[in-house]
Design an enzyme around this catalytic site. Structure first.
Site, PDB file in Angstrom:
ATOM      1  N   GLY A 129       2.978   2.331  10.774  1.00  0.00           N
ATOM      2  CA  GLY A 129       3.921   3.441  10.627  1.00  0.00           C
ATOM      3  C   GLY A 129       4.664   3.786  11.912  1.00  0.00           C
ATOM      4  CD  GLU A 153      -2.614   5.523   6.849  1.00  0.00           C
ATOM      5  OE1 GLU A 153      -2.625   5.587   5.606  1.00  0.00           O
ATOM      6  OE2 GLU A 153      -1.669   5.016   7.497  1.00  0.00           O
ATOM      7  CG  ASN A 194      -1.690   1.253   1.430  1.00  0.00           C
ATOM      8  OD1 ASN A 194      -1.758   2.089   0.513  1.00  0.00           O
ATOM      9  ND2 ASN A 194      -2.305   1.417   2.592  1.00  0.00           N
ATOM     10  CD1 TRP A 195       3.841   1.266  -2.690  1.00  0.00           C
ATOM     11  CD2 TRP A 195       3.709   2.284  -4.688  1.00  0.00           C
ATOM     12  NE1 TRP A 195       4.700   0.615  -3.559  1.00  0.00           N
ATOM     13  CE2 TRP A 195       4.635   1.220  -4.782  1.00  0.00           C
ATOM     14  CE3 TRP A 195       3.457   3.058  -5.827  1.00  0.00           C
ATOM     15  CZ2 TRP A 195       5.316   0.933  -5.976  1.00  0.00           C
ATOM     16  CZ3 TRP A 195       4.132   2.760  -7.010  1.00  0.00           C
ATOM     17  CH2 TRP A 195       5.046   1.714  -7.068  1.00  0.00           C
ATOM     18  CE  LYS A 196       0.022   3.237   4.801  1.00  0.00           C
ATOM     19  NZ  LYS A 196       0.149   3.317   6.249  1.00  0.00           N
ATOM     20  CD  GLU A 205      -3.184  -2.426   7.349  1.00  0.00           C
ATOM     21  OE1 GLU A 205      -2.176  -2.753   6.721  1.00  0.00           O
ATOM     22  OE2 GLU A 205      -3.710  -1.306   7.251  1.00  0.00           O
ATOM     23  CB  SER A 229       5.735  -1.816  11.767  1.00  0.00           C
ATOM     24  OG  SER A 229       5.333  -0.480  12.056  1.00  0.00           O
ATOM     25  N   GLY A 281       3.059  -1.024   4.175  1.00  0.00           N
ATOM     26  CA  GLY A 281       3.122   0.393   3.827  1.00  0.00           C
ATOM     27  C   GLY A 281       4.543   0.799   3.490  1.00  0.00           C
ATOM     28  N   GLY A 282       5.204   1.438   4.443  1.00  0.00           N
ATOM     29  CA  GLY A 282       6.534   2.011   4.234  1.00  0.00           C
ATOM     30  C   GLY A 282       7.525   1.101   3.516  1.00  0.00           C
ATOM     31  CG  HIS A 334      -5.606   1.936   5.352  1.00  0.00           C
ATOM     32  ND1 HIS A 334      -5.129   2.887   6.223  1.00  0.00           N
ATOM     33  CD2 HIS A 334      -4.611   1.026   5.190  1.00  0.00           C
ATOM     34  CE1 HIS A 334      -3.891   2.568   6.566  1.00  0.00           C
ATOM     35  NE2 HIS A 334      -3.548   1.450   5.957  1.00  0.00           N
TER      36      HIS A 334
HETATM   37  P1  13P Z   1       3.364   0.428   7.576  1.00  0.00           P
HETATM   38  O1  13P Z   1       3.855  -0.854   6.944  1.00  0.00           O
HETATM   39  O2  13P Z   1       4.085   1.633   7.041  1.00  0.00           O
HETATM   40  O3  13P Z   1       3.302   0.346   9.045  1.00  0.00           O
HETATM   41  O4  13P Z   1       1.845   0.619   7.057  1.00  0.00           O
HETATM   42  C1  13P Z   1       0.957  -0.439   7.176  1.00  0.00           C
HETATM   43  C2  13P Z   1      -0.282  -0.106   6.433  1.00  0.00           C
HETATM   44  O5  13P Z   1      -1.022   0.783   6.811  1.00  0.00           O
HETATM   45  C3  13P Z   1      -0.568  -0.864   5.205  1.00  0.00           C
HETATM   46  O6  13P Z   1      -1.861  -0.630   4.751  1.00  0.00           O
END
Ligand code: 13P
Length: 249
Positions: free
Chosen positions: A173, A97, A9-11, A167, A213, A234-235, A95
């Site tokens: 993050g 967020e 997930n590149w956000k 999640e 993470s 994510g990251g 998600h």
């Molecule tokens: P991180 O891997 O950056 O913690 O993000 C997880 C995430 O929200 C994937 O959707």
């Protein structure tokens, strides 16, 4: 028997040019990886570039959200049909967020899941508790609420086409990954809900990903849990080398 899914997930990261650069490097690193489904979810503006760059590979493209209507006066929104046309096979829904910052509710999650399935998109539906909810002993109640409100009203046939992503919000993050045991416990609870609401067969078949993470150095421990069927990253999915190490755990 459940095929793993490794999804990035590149956000709100990467331009079209950065997307092409990523795929140049990433494709070679996962060319021989046939043990799992690989999905990259770029921002809307880079979906077409990602699709073009991934042509001929086994990498699937997904979106990070969608609207439930086919078209209409909904400024800023994108429909399921527009996503399939642009080359998406998957879509992330609910998600944390989106729930925290953009007013996503279990009700909108439910509508989006149904609309995605109608358009032949595979929904990756996110659930997970806040830190205060975990510390207050409310994790299971929160997960049950999100499960029931988000996909409890699906038909068994519809439910069999979704992927769930657990999640925990406190792990996203933050570099604070859930231990494999904590993640597996939540996955087991979600599978139990699926057994109750649908059937033991549905519970055994549904793929549940862990997100929060996930990094190259902790993915092995997470994937060693039979309850964990993959990761939503994510990251660490932004770098070709690091996401390839996760895919090739
Ligand atoms: P991180 O891997 O950056 O913690 O993000 C997880 C995430 O929200 C994937 O959707």
């Amino acid at each position: 028997m459940r095929r793993p899914v490794m999804a990035g997930n590149w956000k709100m990261f990467k331009t079209q040019e950065e997307t092409r650069d990523f795929f140049d490097a990433f494709e070679k690193l996962v060319a021989a990886s046939t043990h799992c489904d690989i999905v990259i979810c770029p921002p809307y503006t880079a979906i077409a570039a990602a699709k073009a760059a991934s042509r001929g590979s086994q990498i699937h493209i997904g979106a990070q959200d969608l609207h439930w209507e086919k078209q209409g006066a909904f400024t800023g929104e994108v429909s399921p049909q527009m996503l399939t046309e642009a080359g998406c096979a998957y879509v992330i829904i609910g998600h944390s967020e989106r729930r925290q910052f953009f007013g996503e509710t279990d009700e909108t999650v439910h509508r989006k899941v149904k609309a995605a399935l109608e358009a032949n998109l595979a929904p990756i539906v996110c659930v997970g508790e806040l830190l205060a909810e975990r510390e207050g002993g409310r994790t299971e109640a929160v997960l049950e609420q999100q499960f029931t409100g988000g996909f409890g009203a699906l038909t068994p046939g519809q439910f069999s086409r979704i992927i769930i992503a657990y999640e925990p919000v406190w792990a996203i993050g933050t570099g604070r990954t859930a231990t494999p045991e904590i993640a597996a416990e939540a996955h087991r609870f979600l599978r139990g809900l699926a057994a109750k609401r649908f059937s033991p067969e549905h519970a055994a078949a549904v793929r549940i990903l862990y997100g929060g993470s996930v990094k190259p150095d902790n993915v092995k421990g997470l994937m060693a849990q039979v309850e964990i069927d993959g990761a939503l990253v994510g990251g660490a999915s932004l770098d070709a080398q690091s996401f390839a190490s996760i895919v090739n755990f």
